[in-house]
Design a protein around this motif. Structure first.
Motif, PDB file in Angstrom:
ATOM      1  N   ILE A 252      43.452  19.784  12.189  1.00 53.29           N
ATOM      2  CA  ILE A 252      43.864  21.419  12.328  1.00 53.29           C
ATOM      3  C   ILE A 252      43.247  22.235  13.608  1.00 53.29           C
ATOM      4  O   ILE A 252      44.109  22.934  14.225  1.00 53.29           O
ATOM      5  CB  ILE A 252      43.161  21.873  10.796  1.00 53.29           C
ATOM      6  CG1 ILE A 252      43.700  21.409   9.736  1.00 53.29           C
ATOM      7  CG2 ILE A 252      43.490  23.531  10.988  1.00 53.29           C
ATOM      8  CD1 ILE A 252      44.977  21.463   9.402  1.00 53.29           C
ATOM      9  N   TYR A 255      46.048  22.324  16.150  1.00 52.74           N
ATOM     10  CA  TYR A 255      46.996  23.289  16.171  1.00 52.74           C
ATOM     11  C   TYR A 255      46.448  24.591  16.296  1.00 52.74           C
ATOM     12  O   TYR A 255      47.208  25.505  17.082  1.00 52.74           O
ATOM     13  CB  TYR A 255      47.302  23.572  14.615  1.00 52.74           C
ATOM     14  CG  TYR A 255      48.438  22.189  13.967  1.00 52.74           C
ATOM     15  CD1 TYR A 255      49.421  22.149  14.415  1.00 52.74           C
ATOM     16  CD2 TYR A 255      47.775  21.468  13.049  1.00 52.74           C
ATOM     17  CE1 TYR A 255      50.218  21.042  14.098  1.00 52.74           C
ATOM     18  CE2 TYR A 255      48.406  20.288  12.422  1.00 52.74           C
ATOM     19  CZ  TYR A 255      49.940  19.828  13.051  1.00 52.74           C
ATOM     20  OH  TYR A 255      50.472  19.011  12.620  1.00 52.74           O
ATOM     21  N   TYR A 259      47.674  26.776  19.670  1.00 54.90           N
ATOM     22  CA  TYR A 259      48.276  28.271  19.430  1.00 54.90           C
ATOM     23  C   TYR A 259      47.641  29.141  20.389  1.00 54.90           C
ATOM     24  O   TYR A 259      47.961  30.190  21.260  1.00 54.90           O
ATOM     25  CB  TYR A 259      47.863  28.882  17.940  1.00 54.90           C
ATOM     26  CG  TYR A 259      48.161  30.392  17.753  1.00 54.90           C
ATOM     27  CD1 TYR A 259      49.293  30.592  17.560  1.00 54.90           C
ATOM     28  CD2 TYR A 259      47.133  31.094  17.853  1.00 54.90           C
ATOM     29  CE1 TYR A 259      49.547  32.236  17.201  1.00 54.90           C
ATOM     30  CE2 TYR A 259      47.399  32.465  17.627  1.00 54.90           C
ATOM     31  CZ  TYR A 259      48.502  33.015  17.391  1.00 54.90           C
ATOM     32  OH  TYR A 259      48.725  34.216  17.209  1.00 54.90           O
ATOM     33  N   ILE A 293      54.961  27.954  13.528  1.00 54.67           N
ATOM     34  CA  ILE A 293      54.643  27.903  12.163  1.00 54.67           C
ATOM     35  C   ILE A 293      55.741  27.393  11.358  1.00 54.67           C
ATOM     36  O   ILE A 293      55.361  26.770  10.414  1.00 54.67           O
ATOM     37  CB  ILE A 293      54.361  29.310  11.657  1.00 54.67           C
ATOM     38  CG1 ILE A 293      53.268  29.463  10.690  1.00 54.67           C
ATOM     39  CG2 ILE A 293      55.607  30.238  11.368  1.00 54.67           C
ATOM     40  CD1 ILE A 293      51.956  28.867  10.913  1.00 54.67           C
ATOM     41  N   ASP A 295      57.672  25.076  11.752  1.00 55.63           N
ATOM     42  CA  ASP A 295      57.637  23.481  11.934  1.00 55.63           C
ATOM     43  C   ASP A 295      56.567  22.560  11.153  1.00 55.63           C
ATOM     44  O   ASP A 295      56.390  21.409  10.869  1.00 55.63           O
ATOM     45  CB  ASP A 295      57.304  22.739  13.210  1.00 55.63           C
ATOM     46  CG  ASP A 295      58.596  23.172  14.157  1.00 55.63           C
ATOM     47  OD1 ASP A 295      59.763  23.371  13.675  1.00 55.63           O
ATOM     48  OD2 ASP A 295      58.442  23.163  15.458  1.00 55.63           O
ATOM     49  N   LEU A 296      55.350  23.535  10.557  1.00 54.49           N
ATOM     50  CA  LEU A 296      54.476  23.059   9.701  1.00 54.49           C
ATOM     51  C   LEU A 296      54.680  22.778   8.410  1.00 54.49           C
ATOM     52  O   LEU A 296      55.583  23.584   7.598  1.00 54.49           O
ATOM     53  CB  LEU A 296      53.016  23.696   9.945  1.00 54.49           C
ATOM     54  CG  LEU A 296      52.891  24.028  11.471  1.00 54.49           C
ATOM     55  CD1 LEU A 296      51.306  24.965  11.687  1.00 54.49           C
ATOM     56  CD2 LEU A 296      52.298  22.692  11.944  1.00 54.49           C
ATOM     57  N   SER A 297      54.141  21.957   7.575  1.00 55.84           N
ATOM     58  CA  SER A 297      53.919  21.848   6.272  1.00 55.84           C
ATOM     59  C   SER A 297      53.280  23.098   5.452  1.00 55.84           C
ATOM     60  O   SER A 297      52.513  23.526   6.207  1.00 55.84           O
ATOM     61  CB  SER A 297      53.551  20.526   5.760  1.00 55.84           C
ATOM     62  OG  SER A 297      52.164  20.663   5.964  1.00 55.84           O
ATOM     63  N   LYS A 298      53.635  23.257   4.269  1.00 59.21           N
ATOM     64  CA  LYS A 298      52.966  24.227   3.423  1.00 59.21           C
ATOM     65  C   LYS A 298      51.446  23.992   3.571  1.00 59.21           C
ATOM     66  O   LYS A 298      50.649  24.804   3.703  1.00 59.21           O
ATOM     67  CB  LYS A 298      53.513  24.417   2.203  1.00 59.21           C
ATOM     68  CG  LYS A 298      52.802  25.756   1.339  1.00 59.21           C
ATOM     69  CD  LYS A 298      53.706  25.869  -0.039  1.00 59.21           C
ATOM     70  CE  LYS A 298      53.547  24.641  -0.760  1.00 59.21           C
ATOM     71  NZ  LYS A 298      54.379  24.642  -2.027  1.00 59.21           N
ATOM     72  N   THR A 300      49.712  22.286   5.627  1.00 56.01           N
ATOM     73  CA  THR A 300      49.088  22.463   6.902  1.00 56.01           C
ATOM     74  C   THR A 300      48.755  23.769   7.226  1.00 56.01           C
ATOM     75  O   THR A 300      47.945  24.309   7.631  1.00 56.01           O
ATOM     76  CB  THR A 300      49.841  21.622   7.886  1.00 56.01           C
ATOM     77  OG1 THR A 300      50.032  20.629   7.722  1.00 56.01           O
ATOM     78  CG2 THR A 300      49.186  21.965   9.334  1.00 56.01           C
ATOM     79  N   ILE A 301      49.866  24.858   6.738  1.00 54.42           N
ATOM     80  CA  ILE A 301      49.795  26.069   6.975  1.00 54.42           C
ATOM     81  C   ILE A 301      48.629  26.695   6.335  1.00 54.42           C
ATOM     82  O   ILE A 301      47.652  27.571   6.526  1.00 54.42           O
ATOM     83  CB  ILE A 301      51.209  26.939   6.499  1.00 54.42           C
ATOM     84  CG1 ILE A 301      52.036  26.416   7.354  1.00 54.42           C
ATOM     85  CG2 ILE A 301      50.770  28.418   6.571  1.00 54.42           C
ATOM     86  CD1 ILE A 301      53.354  26.968   7.001  1.00 54.42           C
ATOM     87  N   ILE A 304      45.389  26.081   8.195  1.00 54.84           N
ATOM     88  CA  ILE A 304      45.267  26.756   9.335  1.00 54.84           C
ATOM     89  C   ILE A 304      44.859  28.227   8.982  1.00 54.84           C
ATOM     90  O   ILE A 304      44.032  28.702   9.549  1.00 54.84           O
ATOM     91  CB  ILE A 304      46.688  26.815  10.040  1.00 54.84           C
ATOM     92  CG1 ILE A 304      47.033  25.403  10.598  1.00 54.84           C
ATOM     93  CG2 ILE A 304      46.748  27.981  11.089  1.00 54.84           C
ATOM     94  CD1 ILE A 304      48.258  25.255  11.320  1.00 54.84           C
ATOM     95  N   GLY A 320      49.971  32.776   9.841  1.00 52.62           N
ATOM     96  CA  GLY A 320      50.194  32.042   8.557  1.00 52.62           C
ATOM     97  C   GLY A 320      50.205  32.647   7.287  1.00 52.62           C
ATOM     98  O   GLY A 320      51.059  32.224   6.427  1.00 52.62           O
TER      99      GLY A 320
END
Length: 343
Positions: A252, A255, A259, A293, A295-298, A300-301, A304, A320
């Motif tokens: 994580i 990411y 950012y 954001i 491109d990320l899976s739920k 992973t979000i 994050i 997020g």
């Protein structure tokens, strides 16, 4: 018909259309109305209802990115084809200004990258390999290898200690101290080292528990926690320049640093609340944020969001949270429960 056409043309010519050189975000409610009625001669009839509706609901150029076709119907545009036409023009207006902003940003970023490249080439205190320089330039950070896992380095130091101290055995902690003290390969006035050793790591983390990142100090200004730790670290003894984060998984942290590397310490434009669209590209001023954001899976979000909250990085936290809000917007309580609980 000729008389009606002449009257419409007279009305349109009497309208003071906002200049195209002025950003739509600076338009008043009345300037926005004037822009809409000039799209088509038949739209002049909407001027009274739009003026009153926009004034009542506080609609101006600053929030036209939130307008959708249903809003236009609420404000008096009953004809569906007219709503579609106005909405399409609005989207074109917004897209053109975003492209203009991005072109300006690209020019600034290009000049900034050139300056950084010159500074890097002149920095005699930073020695990275080609892969690390590339990652640093593309992502705003790079991975550092652990010198204690380099057999050649450890053997050299161990041999030196045995020779100089005539020691039959070498204490491993002594080797560690010597290697870390002399192995610094970066300029501490420009970069800071972040050690990510998550106490929550489990067997599924594939050895993530000890990762070391090299990050330009300016990138960390969007995280209050990292800035505070960096300032405390600057007062520590020479050779103790590593910030250790134990509550964020290394996967994580990649990411988070990516950012921060994109924004380089510049706070992005705030996302309007409540959100008025389920599309991130419509609510983010910086399209990079939206694509990042999206491109990320739920799962992973959510991780994050937790990391951003812990690191006190409000910009990433809001990004997020806005993405999750787009997923639940317009959904029933049962659907929201499934979205928030599902993997």
């Amino acid at each position: 018909l000729f008389a009606l056409s002449c009257n419409c043309n007279t009305l349109i010519m009497s309208v003071s259309v906002p200049t195209t050189q002025t950003s739509y975000t600076q338009w008043t409610a009345e300037q926005l109305v004037q822009w809409i009625v000039c799209i088509d001669a038949s739209f002049v009839a909407y001027q009274p209802c739009l003026s009153s509706s926009f004034a009542e609901h506080g609609v101006s150029g600053a929030n036209i990115v939130d307008l959708d076709r249903e809003d236009l119907k609420q404000y008096g545009i009953i004809n569906l084809q007219h709503r579609k036409s106005i909405y399409a023009k609005l989207q074109t207006l917004i897209a053109n200004e975003k492209r203009s902003r991005l072109r300006d940003l690209d020019v600034t970023a290009s000049l900034s990258d050139d300056d950084e490249a010159c500074d890097a080439s002149m920095d005699k205190f930073t020695s990275l390999n080609e892969l690390q320089w590339t990652q640093l330039k593309c992502d705003g950070y790079c991975m550092l290898d652990d010198p204690l896992k380099n057999d050649a380095v450890v053997s050299t130091v161990s041999g030196y200690i045995r020779t100089e101290l005539d020691a039959q055995c070498v204490i491993q902690s002594l080797v560690s101290i010597v290697v870390k003290y002399y192995h610094s390969r970066y300029n501490p006035s420009i970069y800071v080292e972040i050690g990510c050793r998550s106490s929550s790591c489990n067997d599924d983390d594939d050895g993530e528990a000890d990762n070391r990142f090299l990050v330009p100090k300016q990138n960390l200004t969007l995280s209050n926690l990292l800035m505070s730790m960096m300032q405390l670290d600057s007062h520590s003894e020479e050779g103790e320049r590593e910030i250790v984060i134990e509550k964020v998984r290394p996967a994580i942290m990649h990411y988070v640093l990516r950012y921060l590397g994109h924004h380089k310490g510049v706070t992005p434009a705030e996302i309007a609340k409540p959100i008025r669209s389920v599309h991130m590209r419509r609510i983010c001023a910086d399209l990079w944020d939206a694509d990042f954001i999206d491109d990320l899976s739920k799962k992973t979000i959510f991780q994050i969001i937790l990391a951003a909250n812990y690191l006190d990085c409000s910009a990433l936290l809001h990004l997020g949270s806005a993405k999750i809000a787009t997923l639940i917007k317009g959904k029933s309580p049962e659907e929201i429960k499934q979205i928030l609980s599902g993997e």
